[in-house]
Design an enzyme around this catalytic site. Structure first.
Site, PDB file in Angstrom:
ATOM      1  N   THR A 169       0.724  -0.673  -0.220  1.00  0.00           N
ATOM      2  CA  THR A 169       0.117   0.041  -0.209  1.00  0.00           C
ATOM      3  C   THR A 169       0.709   1.096  -0.468  1.00  0.00           C
ATOM      4  O   THR A 169       2.030   1.427   0.370  1.00  0.00           O
ATOM      5  CB  THR A 169      -1.169  -0.478   1.286  1.00  0.00           C
ATOM      6  N   ARG A 197     -14.691  -6.202  -0.653  1.00  0.00           N
ATOM      7  CA  ARG A 197     -14.690  -5.907   0.814  1.00  0.00           C
ATOM      8  C   ARG A 197     -13.202  -4.614   0.778  1.00  0.00           C
ATOM      9  O   ARG A 197     -13.119  -4.214  -0.302  1.00  0.00           O
ATOM     10  CB  ARG A 197     -12.603  -7.062   0.932  1.00  0.00           C
ATOM     11  N   GLY A 199     -10.966  -2.079   2.722  1.00  0.00           N
ATOM     12  CA  GLY A 199     -10.341  -1.874   3.811  1.00  0.00           C
ATOM     13  C   GLY A 199      -9.828  -0.969   4.527  1.00  0.00           C
ATOM     14  O   GLY A 199     -11.370   0.031   4.025  1.00  0.00           O
ATOM     15  N   ASP A 200      -9.386  -0.157   5.091  1.00  0.00           N
ATOM     16  CA  ASP A 200      -9.510   0.465   6.450  1.00  0.00           C
ATOM     17  C   ASP A 200      -8.824   1.900   5.002  1.00  0.00           C
ATOM     18  O   ASP A 200      -8.955   3.149   5.099  1.00  0.00           O
ATOM     19  CB  ASP A 200      -8.314   0.995   6.903  1.00  0.00           C
ATOM     20  N   THR A 220      -0.775   2.097   6.885  1.00  0.00           N
ATOM     21  CA  THR A 220      -1.022   0.517   6.264  1.00  0.00           C
ATOM     22  C   THR A 220      -0.741  -0.545   6.809  1.00  0.00           C
ATOM     23  O   THR A 220      -0.538  -0.197   7.806  1.00  0.00           O
ATOM     24  CB  THR A 220       0.476   0.701   5.615  1.00  0.00           C
ATOM     25  N   HIS A 222      -2.623  -4.229   8.682  1.00  0.00           N
ATOM     26  CA  HIS A 222      -4.108  -5.145   8.344  1.00  0.00           C
ATOM     27  C   HIS A 222      -5.140  -3.664   8.247  1.00  0.00           C
ATOM     28  O   HIS A 222      -5.367  -3.683   9.443  1.00  0.00           O
ATOM     29  CB  HIS A 222      -4.107  -6.115   9.394  1.00  0.00           C
TER      30      HIS A 222
HETATM   31  N1  ASP Z   1      -4.406  -1.441   4.920  1.00  0.00           N
HETATM   32  C1  ASP Z   1      -4.917  -1.922   3.606  1.00  0.00           C
HETATM   33  C2  ASP Z   1      -5.891  -3.041   3.294  1.00  0.00           C
HETATM   34  O1  ASP Z   1      -5.987  -3.418   4.582  1.00  0.00           O
HETATM   35  C3  ASP Z   1      -3.479  -2.601   3.068  1.00  0.00           C
HETATM   36  C4  ASP Z   1      -2.475  -2.487   3.638  1.00  0.00           C
HETATM   37  O2  ASP Z   1      -2.017  -1.266   3.680  1.00  0.00           O
HETATM   38  O3  ASP Z   1      -1.081  -3.202   3.624  1.00  0.00           O
HETATM   39  O4  ASP Z   1      -6.478  -2.867   2.581  1.00  0.00           O
END
Ligand code: ASP
Length: 303
Positions: A169, A197, A199-200, A220, A222
């Site tokens: 990311t 899905r 993400g954040d 960045t 999870h």
């Molecule tokens: N935060 C991102 C997500 O969960 C992925 C990442 O930052 O590697 O979509």
């Protein structure tokens, strides 16, 4: 105000043989953003530029090189935020465009909306004259191989996906001569995620936040953990409570682990122009402008 820029190219266990590519890619992005900022450009333009350059680089999990979802498709998330007006533009689960951060910027600039998703986001891109592309243009062999491998992995969970693989990311945070702060984040998300899905990254306060009165942050890691504690807003609020940028970043990453067990990284710029980053992963790819106006790029390791 002395302008400043910091960028990241993801925080996780970045494979040895891709370290050089991550260092080079974050350096190029930081230099391009800095070329604008140092000539009096705005923080918003600089973070958009830096992030779009990393979206074009197949090294990273954003734009070209994004990970594939469980249906073998690419769905991308991005956000850009203007700390002067607390305005933002974001896209989620958008397909078939090369630069989601540009689309996010157009939403910020040209609409009274904040977040467009899926087909609607892509239709807006078309209306604004952005080039639509075939999925094949975004897809790299590395991700096809990873997808095939994950198809054979029994009981795979999203959190597992972060452990062995480089998740790149990308993000950028800047302050300009006027003291305005901007932050941006872009991602293909998590490997082998369910279609749909999100993400954040495109969620305001989680994947990024910017407020001229405190600071800006791009996260960045999870996503399902990061969104539980609204990581970027947590970090910028800490500056408002008197923390330095480094203290705020450290505290936010500590909280991420203590409250959710999650892993990730964060870059920050505060309203005084201090930069900081923190991570609890084995590596984080970062580049920043130092006190002598030189761009430094590193893979940080040690967690
Ligand atoms: N935060 C991102 C997500 O969960 C992925 C990442 O930052 O590697 O979509």
């Amino acid at each position: 105000m002395k302008p400043v820029l910091i960028v990241h190219g993801g925080a996780w266990k970045i494979a040895e043989d891709t370290h050089e590519a991550h260092i080079h890619g974050t350096r190029l992005a930081c230099e391009a953003g800095w070329a604008m900022l140092s000539k009096g450009g705005t923080a918003l333009d600089a973070v958009e530029k830096a992030v779009s350059i990393m979206e074009d680089n197949p090294t990273f999990d954003a734009g070209v090189g994004s990970v594939l979802n469980r249906a073998g498709e690419i769905e991308m998330d991005a956000i850009i935020m203007d700390g002067a007006r607390l305005e933002l533009g974001a896209v989620a689960a958008v397909r078939g465009i090369t630069n989601p951060v540009r689309l996010a910027r157009l939403i910020l600039r040209d609409t009274d909306h904040s977040l467009l998703v899926g087909d609607g986001a892509r239709r807006f891109a078309e209306i604004k004259g952005m080039r639509l592309c075939a999925e094949a243009e975004l897809t790299v062999q590395r991700e096809i191989d990873r997808f095939r491998q994950l198809q054979q992995t029994p009981n795979y969970t999203l959190a597992d996906g972060f452990a062995p693989s480089p998740q790149g990311t990308v993000g950028a945070v800047a302050i300009d001569e006027q003291g305005h702060i901007a932050a941006a984040t872009s991602t293909g998300g998590a490997s082998y995620k369910l279609p749909g899905r999100v993400g954040d990254s495109p969620l305001v306060g989680s994947g990024a936040y910017a407020d001229d009165q405190t600071g800006g942050a791009s996260a960045t890691g999870h996503g399902e953990s990061i969104m539980k504690i609204v990581l970027s807003k947590l970090a910028t609020d800490a500056i408002g409570h008197g923390f330095s940028a480094q203290e705020a970043a450290d505290c936010a990453i500590r909280t991420l682990y203590e409250r959710t067990g999650g892993y990730g990284g964060l870059i920050m710029v505060d309203h005084r122009g201090e930069t900081a980053f923190a991570y609890n992963t084995p590596h984080m790819a970062v580049a920043w402008v130092d006190a002598d106006y030189k761009v430094q790029a590193r893979i940080k390791s040690g967690n």
